[in-house]
Design an enzyme around this catalytic site. Sequence first.
Site, mmCIF file in Angstrom:
data_model
loop_
_atom_site.group_PDB
_atom_site.id
_atom_site.type_symbol
_atom_site.label_atom_id
_atom_site.label_comp_id
_atom_site.label_asym_id
_atom_site.label_seq_id
_atom_site.Cartn_x
_atom_site.Cartn_y
_atom_site.Cartn_z
ATOM 1 N N ASP A 118 0.813 -1.202 0.000
ATOM 2 C CA ASP A 118 0.000 0.000 0.000
ATOM 3 C C ASP A 118 0.856 1.265 0.000
ATOM 4 O O ASP A 118 1.412 1.639 1.035
ATOM 5 C CB ASP A 118 -0.899 -0.026 1.242
ATOM 6 C CG ASP A 118 -1.797 1.185 1.337
ATOM 7 O OD1 ASP A 118 -2.069 1.808 0.301
ATOM 8 O OD2 ASP A 118 -2.243 1.484 2.459
ATOM 9 N N ASP B 67 -1.793 5.468 -5.416
ATOM 10 C CA ASP B 67 -2.059 4.543 -4.321
ATOM 11 C C ASP B 67 -2.268 3.111 -4.808
ATOM 12 O O ASP B 67 -3.324 2.774 -5.342
ATOM 13 C CB ASP B 67 -3.306 5.038 -3.585
ATOM 14 C CG ASP B 67 -3.559 4.305 -2.293
ATOM 15 O OD1 ASP B 67 -2.938 3.260 -2.060
ATOM 16 O OD2 ASP B 67 -4.395 4.785 -1.505
#
Length: 525
Positions: free
Chosen positions: A167, A354
């Site tokens: 992440d 992201d």
Amino acid sequence: MARLSLASALTAHIKAALETPGSSLGSPTSHTSFGAPREDGRRTATATSGEQRAVMMPSHGFSVAFFAWLSWISLTSGAPTADSTIPAAAQAVSLLRRNPSAPLDVYRRGQIAKFQRDVVIARYSGGGTPQRRSSGDNLLVDQEYDSGYYGTLAIGTPPISFNVVLDTGSADLWVAGASCQSSCGGLALYDPSTSSTFKNASSPFTIVYGHGEVSGYSATETVEMAGFSVSSQGIDDMSTGFVSSPVSGLLGLAWQSISVSRQMPFLQTLASSGAWDSPLFGVQLTRYTNDTSANTLEPGGVLNLGYTNSSLYTGSIEYIDMPTQPSFWYLPLTSVTVQGASIPLGSETLVAIDTGTSNIGAPSDAIKEIYAQIPGSSPASGSWDGYYEFPCSTSVNVTFSFGGSTWTMTPADFSYTSVGKSQCIGAFFEANVNSGQPTWVIGDAFLKNVYSVFRFDPPSIGFAPLSDIALAQNGLNNVPVPSATVGSSTAAVTGVGAAATHVPGLVKTLLGIGAVLGLLFTPFV
């Protein structure tokens, strides 16, 4: 019969030449021979003592016989002959196509190519062989038809492997601990009592996501990934939260300034320590969302640590500097088009890049403008609140620019999933985030279309077009999924503790994996 007689004669001549003293391949006082068989049936090579270790050369008689034998083989066995199985001129020929190589071969070839390039540049620039540091690869898994991607790391001494979501929208490493009990049934759990390198920091943590929260306590441990080991790395042992097999946790890849535990993130530690060849990591993600034969787990691409794999992209990487102090990985967003129409953007629009978010979040006004370009679209309802649906028959073309080149997102990635026979859910959703943060969040729906590079020094993000080799990884069926493994460590550094400066009161909300967690994981809070 004549050919057989000739073959027999030549073979006998070669055998005699080999057995003749003086024609042996080198000095009799120094050679390698095969000894007695081992218990496993193999023979071990043993070197006979002697001072002379010359390269062994055949005698003249042996050379003549050997090359005559080769010539005979070429003229008889190697030459094509008339055969009914060989098609005549202009006759159609059936072609046998090989399946693309497994991903592991591609990534290995990329590292070899990189090292060769480094050597050539250093050698012909007057620098000799370059001083090597290190680089590595972590193969990824595509979960639930591009809903998320995870990799593998190992924690503790002895090391135990865990699957973790990767992440770039957060900066903490957390993993389900032994105290997680009922909410973590069926998962690989981290048990600190079995590790000799565990140190309890006695500090509770809570990280808030868009679909719940995780909590537990912070500690330091030895963490390994792709041949790199960091001792005293900050980790969070989760006792309450939401995870779902086969994923046991999350590895935040963003900057220390947004770490809830205030520990320097694992990859930032490696980049700042000089352990890598270059202070960056590259990401290539596969696409299975449009593959009707896909399984729930498929090969997901790769995380390249400390280098960029030139076999996965074409041309050069275009880097855009991060506009202010690093926190999230973000860029200025200068242009978005949908079906050729420009979408109005506010001044100085920032976008977070992201990997932990499946789709693309943007302010409500921008989302309305996007779907206004698609006839037949309308707001979705129920669990799809904030999303829009549109006719699946519509091919939607989207482009982005971050101040440099224009990057295209394929129509397949705009369609997240189908609902009913003719309607699809679009990949863009409403996300009105707090002021002062990036107002757009661009996730995997776009990142599947480029090779992405996240560079720590200077802080920047780069993109490059995917190569044919990378594109061939999309939709591959019957290819083994990478499994959680523990390898040997080739580079080791020590983790860095809490920073002197930190964003006060920061909790992770929507940015990062808030959206994808709601799709992949079952909440237990």
